[in-house]
Write a protein that holds these residues in place. Sequence first.
Motif, PDB file in Angstrom:
ATOM      1  N   TYR A   1       3.199   6.909   5.559  1.00 53.93           N
ATOM      2  CA  TYR A   1       1.891   7.378   6.042  1.00 53.93           C
ATOM      3  C   TYR A   1       0.761   7.021   5.087  1.00 53.93           C
ATOM      4  O   TYR A   1      -0.418   7.076   5.445  1.00 53.93           O
ATOM      5  CB  TYR A   1       1.930   8.903   6.230  1.00 53.93           C
ATOM      6  N   TYR A   2       1.145   6.642   3.880  1.00 55.15           N
ATOM      7  CA  TYR A   2       0.163   6.401   2.830  1.00 55.15           C
ATOM      8  C   TYR A   2      -0.712   5.178   3.141  1.00 55.15           C
ATOM      9  O   TYR A   2      -1.941   5.245   3.051  1.00 55.15           O
ATOM     10  CB  TYR A   2       0.914   6.219   1.509  1.00 55.15           C
ATOM     11  N   THR A   3      -0.076   4.058   3.488  1.00 55.93           N
ATOM     12  CA  THR A   3      -0.822   2.820   3.726  1.00 55.93           C
ATOM     13  C   THR A   3      -1.772   2.938   4.922  1.00 55.93           C
ATOM     14  O   THR A   3      -2.951   2.563   4.804  1.00 55.93           O
ATOM     15  CB  THR A   3       0.144   1.632   3.919  1.00 55.93           C
ATOM     16  N   PRO A   4      -1.317   3.440   6.088  1.00 56.54           N
ATOM     17  CA  PRO A   4      -2.275   3.631   7.189  1.00 56.54           C
ATOM     18  C   PRO A   4      -3.430   4.557   6.807  1.00 56.54           C
ATOM     19  O   PRO A   4      -4.576   4.322   7.210  1.00 56.54           O
ATOM     20  CB  PRO A   4      -1.414   4.261   8.296  1.00 56.54           C
ATOM     21  N   LEU A   5      -3.131   5.594   6.001  1.00 58.01           N
ATOM     22  CA  LEU A   5      -4.181   6.515   5.572  1.00 58.01           C
ATOM     23  C   LEU A   5      -5.215   5.789   4.715  1.00 58.01           C
ATOM     24  O   LEU A   5      -6.432   6.001   4.877  1.00 58.01           O
ATOM     25  CB  LEU A   5      -3.548   7.668   4.776  1.00 58.01           C
ATOM     26  N   ILE A   6      -4.742   4.921   3.816  1.00 65.41           N
ATOM     27  CA  ILE A   6      -5.652   4.146   2.964  1.00 65.41           C
ATOM     28  C   ILE A   6      -6.539   3.236   3.823  1.00 65.41           C
ATOM     29  O   ILE A   6      -7.737   3.070   3.549  1.00 65.41           O
ATOM     30  CB  ILE A   6      -4.847   3.313   1.939  1.00 65.41           C
ATOM     31  N   MET A   7      -5.962   2.658   4.876  1.00 65.83           N
ATOM     32  CA  MET A   7      -6.750   1.772   5.751  1.00 65.83           C
ATOM     33  C   MET A   7      -7.843   2.560   6.466  1.00 65.83           C
ATOM     34  O   MET A   7      -8.965   2.066   6.636  1.00 65.83           O
ATOM     35  CB  MET A   7      -5.831   1.082   6.761  1.00 65.83           C
TER      36      MET A   7
END
Length: 695
Positions: free
Chosen positions: A312-318
């Motif tokens: 979930y971290y990468t989509p959140l960063i985007m």
Amino acid sequence: MQEYKVKGLSCANCAREMEEAIQQLEKGENAKLFFNSSKLLVDPSINMEKVENILASDGAAIEYDENVPQTKGKKSTFSLDEGTMWKVILTISTLLFFTAILFESGWNDFTVVSVYLIATAISGYKTFMKGLRNLLSFKFNIDTLMTIALVGAFSIGEWKEGTLVAILFGVNEYLEGLGMEKARRSMDELLKIAPKQATVIENGKPFVTTVSSLTAGQTVLVRSGEQIPSDGIIKEGASSVNEAAITGESLPVEKGVGDSVYGGSINNEGLLKIEITKAYEDSSLAKILHLVEEAQETKTPTELFINRFAKYYTPLIMIISALVMILPPILFQGDWGTWFYQGLAVLIIGCPCSLILASPIAIISGITRNARHGILVKGGVYLEQLGKIDAIAFDKTGTLTKGKPYVEQFVSYDDRFLFVAGSLEKSSTHPIAKAIVEKVEELGIQTFSPDELTTLSGQGIKGVLNGKEYWVGNEKSLLDVTISKSVQADIDDLKRKGYTIVIVADRSEIFGIFGIADQVREESTDVIHQLHHVGVKQTIMLTGDHNKTAEKVAKQVGVTDYYGNLMPDEKLERIQQLKKQMRVAMVGDGINDAPALAAADLGIAMGKGTDSAIETADIVLMQDHLGKLPDAIRLSKRVNKTIAFNITLALSLKLLALLLAIPGWLTLWIAILSDMGATIIVTLISLLILVEKKK
């Protein structure tokens, strides 16, 4: 399942994503790609061409070796050529980058931009192509983020910073691979101790064969300096044997005819003929190495959380990146170009590699270092748990004590006492009889074989010496003897001290009394003290012996509590009660204490290579004593602290970089340096666990 070695795995997150892709293939649902040990397990009927394409998408590949079978413990696949290639790529791209900066004022724009693009292509081509494929398939990971960031930087004319990001990211990937490979190599060095060849004697003639072809019953010849190929029994010869491979103890053990030996130990001198009792794959060493290798891949609760978090971290960063690009210009009339640049920097911060790398290197280092010292930890989850234990329960016999009776005290009323005891007991194989004979021999008393000898079940023995009948046994054997008040007082005193009573008498009088005890291990008192010092709040002794014996040993070794007269099911109940109050480890011999070992939060067995101990417990002390248990707990606590520090550092640097975006101070190179810095520190701190101070 078919096992393959994989080369080129440098990113834990990428390995996880490739595993998920392989699992989507037909026959691939049970596939496992192990980042820590660079192994792939797949169904033999899976389409390997598709598997290889998935691996190739991230720069990884199966390493086929026609001459070496795909076996556990094979040499690491991170070759010098691959490392050299990375160095050359990064060196060339760095030289081009600084050349462009140096001649920026003297060259035309087209030439400068071309040099920057060439430097970017050399160091970031693989990342860019992977990111582009991911973008087309709507797959968002670090490569996708870096590709978007590079394209975005070049689209707004940030050629210099875009190139620097590509180079630094290449350095980051190289360091990640290097750090992980160092941990893998430390494990591989441990696995190399497995013997490769054996000299078998057949029809009186020796011939060399592979260890894997050995079978039980064969006789092998082991010369000075050679490894013993598998578990066996010495038939001819005597030597000192280095069992460090099994127990972690460097001092050699003297061995002679009839003694058992372990595969992987080294014959220091002399010539030994050994009858093999187990095929190598069933030997103690093979089981240990297999379990140590498997231990690399067991996920701790911390690792499982990080893996879930990373999804979930990468989509959140985007999403955050998009908000940084859009909201300031819309809400606060910010400059679109400036905030687009800030958003790109936020994307780069989104690299989860340092976060995912926070745990595995530390775990592998901890398991490897423990294994070097003969402490077999069967998985990262148990290593993590060991550092959180509040209480340790110990079985008494064979754990805190040697499990070998000895005469600690005796009272003599007649000169015939020791002579009669030694003469009658010398023919018995009972452990207490052996203890009495050892004491009699130690005192230099000459003995004779009895004319007659009869075993009295549950009581002792009676025998005839020079035509006269004598008894050696407990109080039940003295049915016809009157016990005086003074003798009864001595018996009661010895009982009160926790001794097992053995009485020597004839038909009319008592000659003397032995006080038999189970000898406390030399290290037990110091170990209990050290355990309290390293933070274990309670140490409890559980034993089937009567309370007086339990009290005596408990006071001697310094445990905080003890319980006697316990049956195996009662030990289990005690462990279950303790678990309601705190996290409990149980230390036992792996056989009689199996229920309690299984019920405890952590089962620790006294092993020295026994199958039952290896199979029963979560941790096995291969030295067969407690000496290194405090060190194992210290190391576990250090591993846990290292992981916690790594996670905190990785998240803190990212958070700090994100805060710089609020006033618009975040740059692309600061973003990539924050992640690269975290990766370097996380890797180095984790590898320091492998470093041992010279004593």
